[in-house]
Design a protein around this motif. Structure first.
Motif, PDB file in Angstrom:
ATOM      1  N   LEU A   1       0.828  -1.211   0.000  1.00 29.65           N
ATOM      2  CA  LEU A   1       0.000   0.000   0.000  1.00 29.65           C
ATOM      3  C   LEU A   1       0.859   1.256   0.000  1.00 29.65           C
ATOM      4  O   LEU A   1       0.476   2.277  -0.574  1.00 29.65           O
ATOM      5  N   ASP A   2       2.017   1.178   0.653  1.00 25.11           N
ATOM      6  CA  ASP A   2       2.884   2.348   0.731  1.00 25.11           C
ATOM      7  C   ASP A   2       3.396   2.772  -0.635  1.00 25.11           C
ATOM      8  O   ASP A   2       3.808   3.918  -0.817  1.00 25.11           O
TER       9      ASP A   2
ATOM     10  N   ASP B   1       0.259   7.664   6.116  1.00 25.17           N
ATOM     11  CA  ASP B   1       0.105   8.569   7.253  1.00 25.17           C
ATOM     12  C   ASP B   1      -1.049   9.545   7.068  1.00 25.17           C
ATOM     13  O   ASP B   1      -1.628  10.023   8.049  1.00 25.17           O
ATOM     14  N   ARG B   2      -1.402   9.857   5.816  1.00 30.98           N
ATOM     15  CA  ARG B   2      -2.393  10.896   5.566  1.00 30.98           C
ATOM     16  C   ARG B   2      -3.670  10.387   4.902  1.00 30.98           C
ATOM     17  O   ARG B   2      -4.729  10.982   5.081  1.00 30.98           O
TER      18      ARG B   2
END
Length: 509
Positions: A259-260, A266-267
């Motif tokens: 997913l990163d 984080d957002r």
């Protein structure tokens, strides 16, 4: 005539003299304060004085008195020794508590009588069951010989197994169950009666003697490969919620990493978002389970997909639903060394005048590897004046990179290179004061500061691969959550053979 009266000292004064004499003694022993010096004083002060010698003598007397009254440590005789017979001693020994190392024997028993005949040798077990583990860079025959199998049986077992399954494909750590039979004499190895191991997740091989020569039996194990799909709400945390839903820790880590590549974790992840994880999963009919890698990583909000990443290809990389590969950003350092000179005006160390330094210098030893900063094609590889041995890579979009002062090359002109691939080795060829790497970057043929550029690379599937990719994505998303955890369907039975008319007539007769 009255006797003359003789005056006597006053009785009160006598008692006062006696009390004063007792007080003097107490003060001398340090038991009462006063002007007289005590017998016991500090030996650390007044060394050599009469008071010091008096205190030392008193201390030595006390030490001698203590040593004289010191108790004796001789053994105390608890009970007189009893002369026991051998039978009585054996009876006592069977009932006492003794460490195992000293021959403990628990329980009441009878000593051997004259009817007991000692055996010349203890009988062996008729069969021995044991397990053996196939080691790394091991051979099957060597492993069997270590387990006690004879050389002949070990070679025969390796031959039979090799005819059904490649021996070199047996993974290290595979367990073997062995059954060794009775041997003809103590000097002979035990014969191999049975050997069973799991060659593959869906294949079990067995060697059995059954009174004759070793024979091989193959058992194909039915395996269900329905992938494990886990879904749920993100809630307070994506990792914690996925673990609570039953996803293994390793799978959650792979899911987050995939997913990163598509979104900012984080957002762009909210508590109301839905996560979707599909994991490769195998179940054998014998009960074993094999959990593989994450095949699909998805995140959606109110039914709208925010990220859909699918593992694809031999390299196992993730691509999004449009067939675009993982995003790779950042500048790969062309070598493992610190920067010694940056881009800009400087005084040349050899020419001794200021001129433009068109690249970045990295500290490097002779022979140290030099890497391509990103994917590209070798546009030049050869000698280039003051640059010495020089390699130039073309990366598309007008970008090129150059690597100077190499000691030798690892690529040739026209060759395709990957990000991080070794293209040469550091040296000091050309106009150089010592071994280092001079790295340059060009945009449309003009030098630019290499440290001001970040490369962004994303692979793209071809049209034919894209069709297969999307078909595989649809198949995975059609799997219901938790379907892999349902009970295996019973094995279909063989259809009954029709009864022949001649058999029916013979039965009726």
């Amino acid at each position: 005539m009255q006797a003359p009266h003789i005056a006597k000292p006053d009785d009160g004064k006598t008692e006062e003299v006696e009390k004063r004499d007792l007080g003097t003694v107490l003060r001398q022993f340090g038991l009462k304060g006063g002007e007289e010096e005590p017998w016991v004083s500090d030996l650390g002060s007044g060394i050599g004085s009469p008071r010091w010698y008096r205190s030392l003598a008193f201390m030595l007397v006390l030490i001698a008195l203590a040593l004289a009254l010191w108790p004796d440590f001789n053994a105390v005789q608890a009970a007189p020794e009893v002369d026991l017979t051998e039978e009585e001693r054996d009876e006592y020994r069977s009932q006492m508590i003794t460490p195992l190392a000293l021959g403990a024997d628990t329980g009441r028993r009878m000593g051997p009588s004259r009817l007991v005949v000692p055996l010349a040798s203890a009988p062996e077990r008729p069969a021995v069951e044991l397990t053996a583990t196939f080691g790394s860079e091991d051979s099957l025959a060597a492993m069997l010989r270590r387990a006690g199998v004879g050389a002949g049986d070990a070679a025969r077992a390796e031959e039979l197994i090799g005819s059904a399954f490649p021996v070199e494909d047996i993974e290290s750590g595979t367990g073997f169950k062995l059954l060794l039979g009775r041997r003809a004499s103590p000097s002979d190895p035990r014969p191999l009666e049975n050997l069973t191991f799991r060659a593959r997740f869906d294949l079990q091989l067995t060697l059995d003697r059954e009174g004759g020569p070793l024979a091989l039996e193959k058992r194909v194990i039915r395996v269900d490969e329905t992938p494990l799909r886990i879904t749920g709400k993100v809630g307070s945390g994506l990792y914690r919620s996925a673990r609570a839903a039953g996803a293994p820790a390793r799978a959650v880590q792979q899911y987050l990493k995939a997913l990163d590549e598509a979104i900012d974790l984080d957002r762009e992840v909210g508590a109301d978002d839905d996560f979707d994880i599909i994991i490769a999963y195998k179940r054998a009919e014998t009960g074993e389970v094999e959990v593989g890698d994450v095949q699909f990583a998805g995140l959606s909000r109110r039914g709208t997909a925010k990220a859909q990443m699918l593992r694809w290809g031999k390299d196992g990389k993730f691509y999004d639903a449009n067939g675009q590969g993982e995003l790779r950003t950042g500048l790969v350092s062309p070598t493992n060394g610190a920067i010694t000179s940056r881009y800009g005006m400087r005084r040349h160390p050899i020419l001794r005048y200021k001129r433009m330094h068109k690249g970045v210098d990295f500290r490097a030893r002779t022979g140290q590897p030099i890497y391509a900063v990103t994917d590209g094609t070798v546009a030049f590889a050869g000698r280039n004046g003051g640059y010495g041995n020089f390699v130039k890579l073309s990366h598309g979009g007008g970008l090129q990179s150059g690597y100077a002062h190499m000691s030798r090359f690892a690529v040739s002109r026209g060759q395709r290179v990957k990000r991080g691939q070794v293209i040469g080795y550091a040296g000091s060829t050309g106009l150089s004061t010592g071994p280092h790497l001079h790295y340059e970057l060009y945009r449309n043929g003009k030098n630019i500061d290499p440290l001001s550029v970040q490369f962004v690379v994303r692979a793209q599937l071809s049209s034919s691969e894209l069709q297969e990719f999307r078909a595989h994505l649809r198949d995975l998303k059609s799997v219901k959550p938790g379907a892999a955890l349902e009970a295996l369907a019973p094995k279909s039975e063989e259809p009954e053979q029709p009864v022949r008319e001649i058999d029916r007539l013979s039965n009726a007769a």
